[in-house]
Design a protein around this motif. Structure first.
Motif, PDB file in Angstrom:
ATOM      1  N   CYS A 522       0.797  -1.048   0.102  1.00 34.09           N
ATOM      2  CA  CYS A 522      -0.082   0.007   0.006  1.00 34.09           C
ATOM      3  C   CYS A 522       1.140   1.095   0.029  1.00 34.09           C
ATOM      4  O   CYS A 522       1.804   1.439   0.934  1.00 34.09           O
ATOM      5  CB  CYS A 522      -0.984  -0.016   1.271  1.00 34.09           C
ATOM      6  SG  CYS A 522      -1.919   1.518   1.428  1.00 34.09           S
ATOM      7  N   CYS A 525       0.093   3.489   3.305  1.00 31.98           N
ATOM      8  CA  CYS A 525       0.416   2.884   4.841  1.00 31.98           C
ATOM      9  C   CYS A 525       1.693   2.149   4.630  1.00 31.98           C
ATOM     10  O   CYS A 525       2.106   1.695   5.733  1.00 31.98           O
ATOM     11  CB  CYS A 525      -0.533   2.573   5.521  1.00 31.98           C
ATOM     12  SG  CYS A 525      -1.191   0.933   5.120  1.00 31.98           S
ATOM     13  N   CYS A 562      -6.660  -1.342   0.470  1.00 34.14           N
ATOM     14  CA  CYS A 562      -5.801  -1.627   1.585  1.00 34.14           C
ATOM     15  C   CYS A 562      -6.472  -2.272   2.830  1.00 34.14           C
ATOM     16  O   CYS A 562      -7.332  -1.452   3.275  1.00 34.14           O
ATOM     17  CB  CYS A 562      -4.865  -0.748   1.913  1.00 34.14           C
ATOM     18  SG  CYS A 562      -4.028  -1.039   3.257  1.00 34.14           S
ATOM     19  N   CYS A 565      -5.497   0.507   5.988  1.00 30.15           N
ATOM     20  CA  CYS A 565      -5.878   1.906   5.865  1.00 30.15           C
ATOM     21  C   CYS A 565      -7.035   2.043   5.047  1.00 30.15           C
ATOM     22  O   CYS A 565      -7.907   3.246   5.023  1.00 30.15           O
ATOM     23  CB  CYS A 565      -4.806   2.871   5.549  1.00 30.15           C
ATOM     24  SG  CYS A 565      -4.307   2.677   3.804  1.00 30.15           S
ATOM     25  N   SER A 567      -7.496   2.826   1.981  1.00 35.06           N
ATOM     26  CA  SER A 567      -7.237   3.400   0.790  1.00 35.06           C
ATOM     27  C   SER A 567      -6.996   2.448  -0.404  1.00 35.06           C
ATOM     28  O   SER A 567      -6.577   1.539  -0.434  1.00 35.06           O
ATOM     29  CB  SER A 567      -6.206   4.613   0.773  1.00 35.06           C
ATOM     30  OG  SER A 567      -5.071   3.760   1.343  1.00 35.06           O
TER      31      SER A 567
HETATM   32 ZN    ZN Z   1      -2.944   1.232   3.358  1.00 31.79          ZN
END
Ligand code: ZN
Ligand code: ADP
Ligand code: ZN
Length: 815
Positions: A522, A525, A562, A565, A567
């Protein structure tokens, strides 16, 4: 009273005693199989056991009778039993584990075995009444357990009937992997070599002046030939528009010749040819080897890549066959060495049998019996690791090709033996000789030749005096700074590739797999999706949009977001072979790209297909992993690219540098094998790393000397022996407590020579936590005593109740 001690095919430490009657005692010999009952009475099972000793010492406990004798003569030889004793004590494993690993599983029926009907069998007239009964039931249901067979026949002793049914191909066994393979024969055409000069060609055109179609075919042939590849008959027909009879008439006139490229390895049907004439260097090496065998049993042949080691082996093999003795030819991985098999078959035809654990059980049983009976088909055994365990009767020579390969060491399950080292013991038992061959010998073997334990013979010239490839280091850091990288390719490598392709030459690109899997990350993160069962990131497989675990085969669809997180910034730009293949397709859309890695070579014949296609020059650029480094011989490869050497060098293992050197030099050795000097480009962030330098100078000696100093300073082989102990259990705390106890106990006995506890690179596999300790044993310390000590500590460990469920794994000479 007569008794036998038998080996059971299960990991119990001891042999077990059974009673036999007078008549049985007359008949039984060591190495025969007997059916015996084993286990607590309610749960007892019938096993196929092996007679290990025959005696009259009445034991103090209660003894069972055997069920019955299964063989008329021994199927395991006395020298094998001696070998098993050695393996068991050296590699600290049980005879049962060796028994199981050695014999094809068809020899080891037990009451739990499941048998299936074999649909190829139809001739039921061959069966006796009992066999027919089983055959008939199998027409109604696909499988039967041995116990069901026993009920159907109304008797307990059914293993011999099953063995007969197996031999008659009426049934097969559960473990059987079925694969039907028909070698694909592709027909190629070439011009008779008498027409190769331009004069002869003109003459030919005149001869054909009134055969228009034939003329067209020949002209089309020349057009195709300008592409510099072997020409398929089909392509010629397509290109010229002529039909098969026209081509046939040209063949009949001796103008065209047809030939086939095939990759089958099981049956040899061609005709055998004469051995090649050795060149002067090879001849000298051969004489030196023969000379050394007068005084020593083991000889190391250190010959640069493409020096013709294989040709020397064949001469040596030939002379041993002439003495009427058997030869074992060990290869690191049989699937990768179809080429060598084909080469040897050309010389030795059907004197060769191939033995491999991926072969069907029938094939393996057949090879076993042929070796045991010293049949003419089994004069040369070609095989991977496990073929050192075959029942040789009259062995004269063992060749260990690519002796440095780590795949000679069995990793899992026990027995964790090294086939190269075991080969030396096997040879001793037979008074046979051993030839170890490599372009990059293992540090251990080179050291053994330096200290005169082995003889050493060197070959420094490639056949035909072709120069060794020119190796160029390309600094990726600098190329990146100057914006000269396109994806994973530097401008320099691309330039070299274009040159080669213009010359109609082929290219091999090497991408080390380890640590290079295309992992999803990701961007927001930094988290990578992990396997739920193993402590390892999942690998991205583009063609199926899937994430996969390479340790336990867990897989899931590629997520959009992800999981940490949320996103949608999951980045899939890894550096796997698949990614490289994609980049190549964009960079060289006109050329055919091939890929050789674990994913593209599944199945028994996966390798052959790719190797065959590359040999036939249907592939221009072949991208692959380690598999590319093993003894392949392609005449038209002029360039080898190593995409990144750094991870190989940084791998945390005392053998990492040695291995990186071997791997790179072996891959490099695929370039320029037949005509002109090849080229090799190594992309690296550390062009001044000593290993990169040594590879580029082809300086084995320097590498060896440096590594040897490190091994001495940091207490590693060949100066110290290593024994690794691994504990595994699904409860983290249990393993942790166990390893602490073990480390303490070992440290008390061995002092500073115990390393750990440590966690391997992947610390949990299939929900089992894994912890290691490593014991180093100095060369001057008694190995036997050290092992006794370790076994004592193992017993103490296993007598602690909480530790009993923990798996305790011993690995001697660990890799
Ligand atoms: Zn992430
Ligand atoms: P190595 O095993 O040392 O890598 P090979 O035995 O594969 O080398 O030889 C490299 C190539 O050279 C092969 O294609 C082989 O057929 C050819 N070759 C080697 N020695 C001879 C020889 N004496 N005569 C003809 N061809 C040879
Ligand atoms: Zn997993």
């Amino acid at each position: 009273m007569h008794y036998i001690n038998v080996i059971l095919p299960i990991p119990v430490q001891n042999v077990y005693t059974y009673r036999i009657n007078e008549a049985e005692a007359e008949f039984i010999r060591k190495g025969m199989r007997v059916a015996v009952e084993f286990g607590a009475s309610k749960k007892s099972k019938i096993y196929t056991a092996l007679v290990y000793e025959i005696h009259q010492n009445t034991p103090e406990y209660e003894i069972k009778d055997i069920h019955q004798i299964l063989d008329e003569k021994p199927i395991v030889t006395e020298s094998q039993l001696k070998l098993w004793d050695w393996i068991s004590s050296y590699y600290m494993c049980s005879l049962g584990e060796i028994f199981r690993a050695s014999l094809p599983s068809a020899f080891l029926l037990e009451s739990e075995t499941i048998v299936y009907k074999n649909t190829v069998f139809t001739d039921d007239k061959k069966l006796n009444d009992e066999e027919y009964l089983i055959y008939e039931v199998l027409q109604q249901q696909v499988s039967l357990t041995v116990e069901q067979v026993s009920k159907i026949l109304g008797k307990k002793k059914v293993l011999p009937i099953l063995y007969q049914l197996f031999e008659k191909s009426v049934i097969y066994l559960r473990e059987e992997i079925y694969e039907i393979y028909k070698p694909k024969l592709i027909k190629y055409v070439r011009l008779n070599s008498v027409y190769e000069s331009s004069n002869a060609l003109q003459e030919l055109m005149e001869i054909l002046s009134r055969a228009n179609k034939q003329r067209e075919a020949v002209l089309a042939y020349f057009q195709l030939k300008s592409k510099g590849k072997p020409i398929k008959v089909d392509d010629l027909k397509k290109h010229s528009g002529v039909s098969s009879p026209i081509i046939k008439s040209l063949v009949d006139k001796n103008i065209f010749e047809l030939y086939e490229i095939q990759t089958d390895r099981i049956n040899f049907e061609g005709t055998t040819g004469d051995l090649k004439q050795l060149n002067e260097h090879q001849e000298k090496a051969l004489q030196e080897i023969k000379q050394s065998f007068k005084k020593q049993d083991v000889c190391l042949l250190h010959g640069v890549t493409s020096s013709g080691k294989t040709e020397i082996y064949t001469k040596l093999i030939n002379s041993v066959l002439e003495q009427g003795k058997q030869v074992l030819f060990l290869l690191p991985e049989i699937a990768l060495t179809t080429q060598i098999i084909n080469r040897l078959q050309k010389y030795f035809g059907d004197k060769i049998s191939v033995f491999h654990s991926k072969y069907s059980i029938n094939e393996r049983v057949e090879v076993w019996n042929n070796v045991l009976e010293n049949k003419s088909k089994a004069q040369i055994i070609l095989g991977a690791r496990s073929s050192v365990l075959l029942p040789f009767s009259n062995l004269g020579l063992i060749v260990v090709d690519e002796e440095h390969e780590q795949s000679y060491k069995q990793f899992d399950p026990s027995p964790r033996y090294n086939a190269r080292d075991t080969a030396i013991v096997v040879a001793k038992l037979h008074n046979a000789k051993v030839l170890l061959g490599s372009a990059t010998p293992s540090i251990e073997s080179k050291f053994n030749s330096d200290t005169k334990k082995y003889a050493l013979v060197s070959l420094k010239h490639r056949h035909g005096n072709v120069l060794l490839p020119k190796i160029e280091l390309i600094d990726v850091k600098e190329k990146t700074r100057k914006k000269k990288m396109k994806g994973h390719f530097s401008d320099r490598l691309l330039e070299m590739m274009e040159d080669a392709l213009i010359q109609k030459e082929q290219i091999i690109l090497f991408q080390n797999r380890r640590g290079f899997s295309p992992v999803v990350e990701c961007v927001t993160c930094g988290v990578s999706p992990q396997c739920p069962n193993c402590d390892v990131a999942l690998t991205y497989h583009k063609h199926r949009e899937e994430l996969k675990c390479h340790y336990c085969n867990y897989n899931r669809a590629m997520p959009n977001n992800c999981s940490a997180c949320g996103s949608n910034t999951l980045d899939t730009k890894g550096f796997g072979t698949e990614q490289i293949e994609l980049e190549l397709q964009n960079l060289f859309p006109e050329h055919k790209i091939g890929r050789m890695d674990l994913d593209t070579t599944r199945g028994k014949f996966g390798y052959q297909k790719i190797i065959g296609a590359f040999e036939a020059q249907e592939i221009d650029i072949l991208v692959g992993t380690q598999m590319l480094s093993k003894g392949l011989d392609f005449a038209n490869v002029s360039l080898v690219g190593i995409l990144n050497s750094d991870r190989m060098l940084n791998y945390p293992d005392f053998r990492a540098h040695e291995r990186a050197f071997q791997l790179m030099l072996q891959v490099a050795g695929r370039a320029g094998r037949s005509k002109k000097q090849g080229k090799v480009a190594i992309q690296t962030y550390n062009p001044y790393h000593q290993i990169n330098q040594q590879v580029s100078m082809n300086d084995y000696q320097k590498m060896y000397e440096e590594q040897l100093i490190e091994r001495r300073n940091y207490h590693y082989p060949p100066f110290y022996r290593l024994i690794k102990i691994t504990l595994k259990h699904k409860d983290y705390n249990k393993v942790e407590d166990g390893i602490k106890w073990l480390y303490q106990a070992l440290s008390n006995a061995f002092g500073g020579y115990v390393l750990g506890p440590s966690t391997p690179a992947v610390g949990r596999i299939r929900n089992q936590y894994i912890r290691n300790v490593l014991i180093k044993i100095p060369a001057k310390q008694s190995l036997i005593n050290s092992k006794k000590h370790i076994l004592k500590i193992k017993n103490a460990f296993e007598s602690i109740k909480e530790f009993r469920p923990i798996r305790f794994i011993l690995d001697v000479d660990t890799y």
